[in-house]
Design an enzyme around this catalytic site. Structure first.
Site, PDB file in Angstrom:
ATOM      1  N   LEU A 183      12.794  25.495  10.313  1.00  0.00           N
ATOM      2  CA  LEU A 183      13.739  25.085   9.263  1.00  0.00           C
ATOM      3  C   LEU A 183      14.325  23.714   9.575  1.00  0.00           C
ATOM      4  CD1 LEU A 183      16.866  25.313  10.420  1.00  0.00           C
ATOM      5  CD2 LEU A 183      16.485  27.725  10.058  1.00  0.00           C
ATOM      6  N   LYS A 188       5.187  24.541  18.180  1.00  0.00           N
ATOM      7  CA  LYS A 188       6.538  24.068  17.836  1.00  0.00           C
ATOM      8  C   LYS A 188       6.812  22.699  18.463  1.00  0.00           C
ATOM      9  CE  LYS A 188      10.705  23.762  16.563  1.00  0.00           C
ATOM     10  NZ  LYS A 188      11.080  23.472  15.189  1.00  0.00           N
ATOM     11  N   CYS A 199      17.188  18.714  17.455  1.00  0.00           N
ATOM     12  CA  CYS A 199      15.839  19.189  17.807  1.00  0.00           C
ATOM     13  C   CYS A 199      14.912  18.106  18.338  1.00  0.00           C
ATOM     14  CB  CYS A 199      15.199  19.867  16.599  1.00  0.00           C
ATOM     15  SG  CYS A 199      15.931  21.469  16.277  1.00  0.00           S
ATOM     16  N   ASN A 222       7.141  18.957  16.391  1.00  0.00           N
ATOM     17  CA  ASN A 222       8.308  18.073  16.471  1.00  0.00           C
ATOM     18  C   ASN A 222       7.955  16.735  17.113  1.00  0.00           C
ATOM     19  OD1 ASN A 222      10.081  19.580  15.078  1.00  0.00           O
ATOM     20  ND2 ASN A 222      11.297  20.287  16.812  1.00  0.00           N
TER      21      ASN A 222
HETATM   22  P1  NAD Z   1      23.318  26.717  17.866  1.00  0.00           P
HETATM   23  O1  NAD Z   1      23.916  26.061  19.054  1.00  0.00           O
HETATM   24  O2  NAD Z   1      23.754  26.316  16.493  1.00  0.00           O
HETATM   25  O3  NAD Z   1      23.514  28.293  17.960  1.00  0.00           O
HETATM   26  C1  NAD Z   1      23.282  29.021  19.114  1.00  0.00           C
HETATM   27  C2  NAD Z   1      24.260  30.182  19.143  1.00  0.00           C
HETATM   28  O4  NAD Z   1      23.881  31.049  20.213  1.00  0.00           O
HETATM   29  C3  NAD Z   1      25.707  29.752  19.428  1.00  0.00           C
HETATM   30  O5  NAD Z   1      26.567  30.244  18.410  1.00  0.00           O
HETATM   31  C4  NAD Z   1      26.012  30.395  20.784  1.00  0.00           C
HETATM   32  O6  NAD Z   1      27.358  30.830  20.919  1.00  0.00           O
HETATM   33  C5  NAD Z   1      25.052  31.573  20.794  1.00  0.00           C
HETATM   34  N1  NAD Z   1      24.743  32.068  22.137  1.00  0.00           N
HETATM   35  C6  NAD Z   1      24.418  31.357  23.251  1.00  0.00           C
HETATM   36  N2  NAD Z   1      24.193  32.193  24.293  1.00  0.00           N
HETATM   37  C7  NAD Z   1      24.383  33.445  23.833  1.00  0.00           C
HETATM   38  C8  NAD Z   1      24.305  34.731  24.437  1.00  0.00           C
HETATM   39  N3  NAD Z   1      24.000  34.875  25.721  1.00  0.00           N
HETATM   40  N4  NAD Z   1      24.559  35.805  23.654  1.00  0.00           N
HETATM   41  C9  NAD Z   1      24.886  35.667  22.357  1.00  0.00           C
HETATM   42  N5  NAD Z   1      24.993  34.478  21.729  1.00  0.00           N
HETATM   43  C10 NAD Z   1      24.731  33.377  22.461  1.00  0.00           C
HETATM   44  O7  NAD Z   1      21.742  26.500  18.020  1.00  0.00           O
HETATM   45  P2  NAD Z   1      20.650  26.378  16.849  1.00  0.00           P
HETATM   46  O8  NAD Z   1      20.658  24.996  16.299  1.00  0.00           O
HETATM   47  O9  NAD Z   1      20.772  27.550  15.932  1.00  0.00           O
HETATM   48  O10 NAD Z   1      19.305  26.495  17.702  1.00  0.00           O
HETATM   49  C11 NAD Z   1      18.887  27.722  18.271  1.00  0.00           C
HETATM   50  C12 NAD Z   1      17.453  27.573  18.757  1.00  0.00           C
HETATM   51  O11 NAD Z   1      16.584  27.313  17.647  1.00  0.00           O
HETATM   52  C13 NAD Z   1      17.240  26.398  19.720  1.00  0.00           C
HETATM   53  O12 NAD Z   1      16.288  26.741  20.665  1.00  0.00           O
HETATM   54  C14 NAD Z   1      16.703  25.289  18.823  1.00  0.00           C
HETATM   55  O13 NAD Z   1      15.898  24.380  19.516  1.00  0.00           O
HETATM   56  C15 NAD Z   1      15.873  26.095  17.838  1.00  0.00           C
HETATM   57  N6  NAD Z   1      15.721  25.443  16.533  1.00  0.00           N
HETATM   58  C16 NAD Z   1      16.783  24.843  15.941  1.00  0.00           C
HETATM   59  C17 NAD Z   1      16.613  24.244  14.698  1.00  0.00           C
HETATM   60  C18 NAD Z   1      17.765  23.534  14.032  1.00  0.00           C
HETATM   61  O14 NAD Z   1      17.497  22.783  13.084  1.00  0.00           O
HETATM   62  N7  NAD Z   1      19.001  23.734  14.444  1.00  0.00           N
HETATM   63  C19 NAD Z   1      15.359  24.266  14.063  1.00  0.00           C
HETATM   64  C20 NAD Z   1      14.295  24.918  14.703  1.00  0.00           C
HETATM   65  C21 NAD Z   1      14.486  25.502  15.944  1.00  0.00           C
END
Ligand code: NAD
Length: 458
Positions: A164, A230, A286, A234
């Protein structure tokens, strides 16, 4: 069999929350869990912690229908789930590699939660972006977590990378280009296909007409290849942007216009028009960390990732070029006022992770300039991250009395800037550095602005 599955999502950030809201919208029962209790408490009150178009609507629908709940009780959601999604952050570690601390902590906790209470197999689907081999690492930690409690448990770990884009995350989740699953276990792949069936078959109500997709490709592969896809995707996008920036820099030297060049190139179907916009370059949560992680993976194997190193170097250079363009026309930056228009790393998101605006604001401060920032949603958060940045809530207020303005993020509010009004408010030399080539150079010049784009009109 999975028509109405019980889904747990660990991590309620951009990815977890959007995934949870969309899966509840297409008919599943979803519990989102986060270790941040404040975030969960706010979500229970219907307050959405991230800015993402349409997300509030889906969350409130899900909550009203009783299909979407928020909890901080890890064990309970894991024990009741058919599928647990891991969607926690994997930030860049100090050495550039992906930091797997959050993923590891969740994996161990899953093992402990399952021990003793669970007999039916569980699917753990990893949505976090992780280095190749992490699926096996997660399996090992789950097993170890359970063994600590003296138990053996049945589970499958599948890789389900997320593609996304922030700013259109709900749209991308409901209408994805593909759904990618990596696993060597056929049953787990079939169960995941069944979970995603409403999205694959586009079997859910939508106001969007005509439907953007009739069917979504469901791509299955082995675990390592899924994890690699992935990073490779990117890294390719980052490289495409760095490529056009390299061409833009050459355009400036030879007197060509990179927007014309990109248009001519992009019509070639082998190239395509997207990710060919020259400017300040890529940032966000990302691309920078994923390119960095892939370079770190290469070094682990003693491989020199020449192309990826260049992709990153071009991008760092682009950010410095903003300062160079300001210095060229303002000379010393000491005592100069510079408006930064748009602060989030791209439009339609409040995300400031690795946003070029922050680095540019810090550089301006170090050079003695006063940076004044405007952003429709990310202003307050930016001011917290860079206290030297003066944040205002109207683009013209930022521009008023400024010697220069820099278009950093092409929000609609920035694109629709009226050059005449801007020129009437600015101080000489009324320099406009268009970091996204978002405004029309001729109109800006006619209005009395000194226009400097990237790869055109310099
Ligand atoms: P984010 O920081 O917005 O959210 C992560 C959440 O996980 C936070 O709210 C945090 O409090 C929670 N968290 C951390 N450790 C935890 C634990 N032990 N137990 C419960 N909750 C916990 O991150 P995001 O942007 O949603 O990204 C998440 C993953 O997805 C990453 O690996 C990122 O690379 C990948 N990703 C992100 C995007 C993007 O556009 N943001 C797109 C593709 C992939």
């Amino acid at each position: 069999m999975m028509r109405e599955a019980n889904v747990a999502v660990i991590g309620a950030g951009y990815v977890g929350l959007v995934t949870g809201a969309c899966l509840s919208y297409v008919g599943h029962r979803v519990a989102c869990m986060d270790k941040d209790e404040g975030r969960i408490a706010r979500l229970r009150e219907g307050r959405i912690p991230v800015y993402e178009p349409d997300l509030d609507d889906l969350v409130s629908r899900g909550m009203r229908g009783g299909r979407l709940t928020f909890t901080d009780s890890f064990d309970e959601v894991v024990r009741e789930a058919d599928v647990v999604f891991i969607a926690v952050d994997t930030p860049q570690g100090e050495d550039g590699s992906a930091d797997l601390a959050s993923v590891g902590a969740v994996a161990r906790s899953i093992g402990r939660a399952l021990a003793g209470v669970r007999r039916s197999p569980l699917i753990v689907a990893n949505k976090s972006t992780v280095p190749v081999g992490s699926g096996d690492y997660v399996s090992m930690l789950i097993r170890e977590g359970a063994e600590e409690a003296g138990e053996r448990v049945h589970f499958s770990v599948v890789s389900n990378p997320e593609f996304l884009r922030e700013g259109s995350a709900v749209y991308d989740t409901l209408f994805p280009d593909r759904i990618l699953l990596g696993s060597e276990e056929r049953e787990a792949l079939e169960a995941m296909r069944s979970l995603y069936q409403p999205i694959i078959e586009q079997d859910f109500p939508t106001r969007i007409s005509p439907r953007p997709k009739l069917q979504v490709p469901f791509v299955t592969t082995d675990l390592a290849s899924a994890e690699m896809i992935k990073y490779a995707a990117n890294a390719f996008l980052a490289t495409k942007i760095s490529f056009i920036n390299e061409i833009a820099n050459l355009c400036e030297l030879v007197g060509a216009d990179v927007t014309e060049v990109a248009r001519g190139m992009g019509l070639d179907e082998r190239i395509g028009p997207r990710f060919l916009s020259a400017g300040i370059g890529w940032g966000g949560s990302c691309l920078p960390k994923d390119v960095s992680a892939l370079r770190a993976i290469a070094r682990e194997y003693d491989h020199e990732p020449t192309l990826l190193d260049a992709t990153a170097a071009v991008n760092e250079h682009q950010r410095r070029r903003v300062i160079a363009k300001l210095q060229r026309d303002l000379h010393t930056l000491k005592g100069k006022r510079v408006a930064l228009l748009g602060l989030s790393f791209k439009p339609d998101t409040d995300d400031l992770r690795d946003a070029p605006s922050l680095e540019i604001a810090r550089a301006l401060h170090a050079l003695g300039a006063r940076a004044v920032g405007y952003d429709p949603v990310a202003g307050k958060a930016a001011a917290r991250l860079v206290p030297e940045l003066l944040v205002v809530f109207d683009p013209y207020e930022a521009i008023e009395g400024a010697h220069a303005a820099v278009v950093i993020t092409e929000w609609d509010e920035v694109r629709s800037l009226k050059p005449k009004r801007a020129a009437s408010l600015m101080r000489e030399p009324k320099l406009l550095v268009d970091g996204r080539n978002a405004l029309d150079p001729a109109t800006c010049r006619e209005a009395g602005l000194l226009y400097a784009g990237f790869g055109r009109g310099c």
